[in-house]
Design a protein around this motif. Structure first.
Motif, mmCIF file in Angstrom:
data_model
loop_
_atom_site.group_PDB
_atom_site.id
_atom_site.type_symbol
_atom_site.label_atom_id
_atom_site.label_comp_id
_atom_site.label_asym_id
_atom_site.label_seq_id
_atom_site.Cartn_x
_atom_site.Cartn_y
_atom_site.Cartn_z
ATOM 1 N N ALA A 243 13.533 -16.358 36.611
ATOM 2 C CA ALA A 243 12.579 -15.492 35.917
ATOM 3 C C ALA A 243 13.249 -14.329 35.204
ATOM 4 N N ILE A 244 14.552 -14.126 35.423
ATOM 5 C CA ILE A 244 15.202 -12.956 34.838
ATOM 6 C C ILE A 244 15.727 -13.264 33.442
ATOM 7 N N ASP A 245 16.079 -12.215 32.727
ATOM 8 C CA ASP A 245 16.564 -12.364 31.354
ATOM 9 C C ASP A 245 18.081 -12.347 31.270
ATOM 10 N N GLY A 246 18.731 -11.770 32.268
ATOM 11 C CA GLY A 246 20.186 -11.714 32.229
ATOM 12 C C GLY A 246 20.771 -11.575 33.617
ATOM 13 N N LEU A 247 21.936 -12.178 33.808
ATOM 14 C CA LEU A 247 22.630 -12.126 35.100
ATOM 15 C C LEU A 247 24.088 -11.802 34.858
ATOM 16 N N VAL A 248 24.560 -10.756 35.535
ATOM 17 C CA VAL A 248 25.965 -10.342 35.473
ATOM 18 C C VAL A 248 26.514 -10.354 36.887
ATOM 19 N N THR A 249 27.611 -11.067 37.102
ATOM 20 C CA THR A 249 28.206 -11.122 38.431
ATOM 21 C C THR A 249 29.445 -10.251 38.487
ATOM 22 N N ILE A 250 29.708 -9.699 39.675
ATOM 23 C CA ILE A 250 30.876 -8.847 39.911
ATOM 24 C C ILE A 250 31.871 -9.642 40.738
ATOM 25 N N ASN A 251 33.068 -9.777 40.218
ATOM 26 C CA ASN A 251 34.110 -10.547 40.895
ATOM 27 C C ASN A 251 35.318 -9.644 41.122
ATOM 28 N N ARG B 286 36.207 -8.069 37.537
ATOM 29 C CA ARG B 286 35.882 -9.006 36.461
ATOM 30 C C ARG B 286 34.371 -9.225 36.451
ATOM 31 N N LEU B 287 33.739 -8.869 35.329
ATOM 32 C CA LEU B 287 32.309 -9.103 35.165
ATOM 33 C C LEU B 287 32.112 -10.420 34.424
ATOM 34 N N TRP B 288 31.217 -11.242 34.932
ATOM 35 C CA TRP B 288 30.936 -12.524 34.304
ATOM 36 C C TRP B 288 29.489 -12.521 33.820
ATOM 37 N N LEU B 289 29.308 -12.588 32.520
ATOM 38 C CA LEU B 289 27.968 -12.665 31.942
ATOM 39 C C LEU B 289 27.506 -14.109 32.053
ATOM 40 N N ASP B 290 26.725 -14.389 33.088
ATOM 41 C CA ASP B 290 26.345 -15.769 33.379
ATOM 42 C C ASP B 290 25.114 -16.203 32.594
ATOM 43 N N LYS C 178 24.624 -15.259 23.552
ATOM 44 C CA LYS C 178 25.629 -16.159 24.088
ATOM 45 C C LYS C 178 26.158 -15.606 25.406
ATOM 46 N N ALA C 179 26.143 -16.448 26.427
ATOM 47 C CA ALA C 179 26.611 -16.035 27.741
ATOM 48 C C ALA C 179 27.951 -16.693 28.056
ATOM 49 N N LYS C 180 28.254 -16.790 29.343
ATOM 50 C CA LYS C 180 29.508 -17.378 29.815
ATOM 51 C C LYS C 180 30.696 -16.610 29.237
ATOM 52 N N ARG C 181 30.647 -15.298 29.399
ATOM 53 C CA ARG C 181 31.719 -14.442 28.892
ATOM 54 C C ARG C 181 32.335 -13.657 30.056
ATOM 55 N N VAL D 137 14.263 -8.125 32.590
ATOM 56 C CA VAL D 137 14.785 -7.910 33.941
ATOM 57 C C VAL D 137 16.211 -8.427 33.975
ATOM 58 N N TRP D 138 17.138 -7.536 34.324
ATOM 59 C CA TRP D 138 18.550 -7.902 34.420
ATOM 60 C C TRP D 138 19.026 -7.678 35.846
ATOM 61 N N MET D 139 19.964 -8.518 36.264
ATOM 62 C CA MET D 139 20.383 -8.513 37.657
ATOM 63 C C MET D 139 21.904 -8.484 37.772
ATOM 64 N N LEU D 140 22.385 -7.665 38.712
ATOM 65 C CA LEU D 140 23.783 -7.661 39.118
ATOM 66 C C LEU D 140 23.897 -8.463 40.404
ATOM 67 N N MET D 141 24.881 -9.343 40.476
ATOM 68 C CA MET D 141 25.075 -10.138 41.680
ATOM 69 C C MET D 141 26.526 -10.046 42.120
ATOM 70 N N GLY D 142 26.730 -9.906 43.429
ATOM 71 C CA GLY D 142 28.087 -9.827 43.943
ATOM 72 C C GLY D 142 28.108 -9.882 45.447
#
Length: 288
Positions: free
Chosen positions: A211-219, A231-235, A241-244, A22-27
């Motif tokens: 509970a999710i496997d990945g989180l990507v934020t939209i900035n 700017r997408l942030w792989l949280d 490896k995250a924080k990209r 489960v992957w999530m976009l947040m913004g």
């Protein structure tokens, strides 16, 4: 694996997310979460990965028009008014001959807070019994879902929903992409070009990303929005490896969430042909 179509992100994830995840976009509001989910659906369809899209926000026609606009690269308004240029119409006909109607199914819910994981699972199994084989399920978006139990606290309601989605993904071995609304921060922070939204900014809502496997934020600042960049942030990224930070270019009026960068630069919103006069270099003869 289902590639996201974002080269930098697929490289980090070694080909993209996989089944059971489960992957999530947040913004923030109007940051392009729905457009991002449609982008992931388009990339899957292009790779012959069947997609089931649940539209919980807005009209179902808006989602289908966005898919048509993004797939063809046509202007969204032209698709809505059925004024697609002839060359793109011919491209659509050629594509439809190679594609199947089973590649993409969009289901919509007109009433707010009426769709639960039980409704999604029922629709999924109904289509599976008809011969469909979905590998990617998109839920736009989880904040609008209904929990199976009644909670007075919004935190517990959202945690219950995301856990149900994770159980659904594991049970049927499908990849699920969804989105969530970020808590609105200070205006000066949002317009800071060096600021990125992370899971730490969720404060009391942090439980819904456990509970999710990945989180990507939209900035996206106001200036970024005008320039068509974000700017997408792989949280978070389980097993990676995250924080990209990933910079992307978008063309919103054509429903394009990600446009690959060219040698002419990342920030050219309207691609143009740049002609440069090359000066002839004088080569000196080698001295023996």
């Amino acid at each position: 694996k289902s590639k996201t179509g974002i080269k930098e992100l697929d490289y980090i994830l070694h080909g993209g997310p996989g089944g059971g995840e489960v992957w999530m976009l947040m913004g923030d509001a109007k940051s392009g979460k729905s457009l991002g989910l449609i982008h992931f659906g388009i990339q899957a369809v292009k790779r012959f990965i069947p997609v089931l899209h649940f539209q919980l926000e807005g009209k179902i026609d808006e989602a289908t028009d966005r898919y048509d606009s993004a797939y063809l690269g046509a202007k969204y308004d032209d698709v809505v008014m059925n004024e697609i240029p002839d060359d793109l119409m011919q491209r659509m006909y050629r594509t439809s001959e190679r594609k199947s109607k089973r590649d993409l199914v969009v289901r919509g819910y007109t009433d707010w807070d009426t769709c639960s994981i039980l409704d999604i699972e029922r629709d999924y199994l109904e289509l599976i019994n008809q011969g469909y084989q979905f590998k990617l399920v998109i839920i736009d978006y989880m904040d609008l879902m209904k929990s199976r139990k009644n909670y007075t606290d919004e935190r517990f309601r959202q945690q219950s929903i995301i856990r149900d989605i994770k159980s659904f993904a594991v049970k049927y071995n499908v990849l699920v992409w969804t989105a969530t609304q970020a808590n609105r921060g200070k205006e000066e922070t949002r317009n800071d070009p060096d600021y990125v939204l992370t899971s730490k900014n969720l404060s009391e809502d942090y439980g819904k990303v456990r509970a999710i496997d990945g989180l990507v934020t939209i900035n996206c600042t106001d200036e970024d929005y005008k320039r068509g960049v974000a700017r997408l942030w792989l949280d978070q990224a389980r097993m990676h490896k995250a924080k990209r930070l990933i910079r992307v270019r978008r063309v919103l009026n054509r429903s394009l969430f990600y446009v690959p960068s060219t040698k002419y630069g990342l920030y050219n919103i309207n691609p143009v042909v740049i002609k440069k006069k090359l000066k002839k270099k004088k080569f000196k003869k080698s001295v023996k």
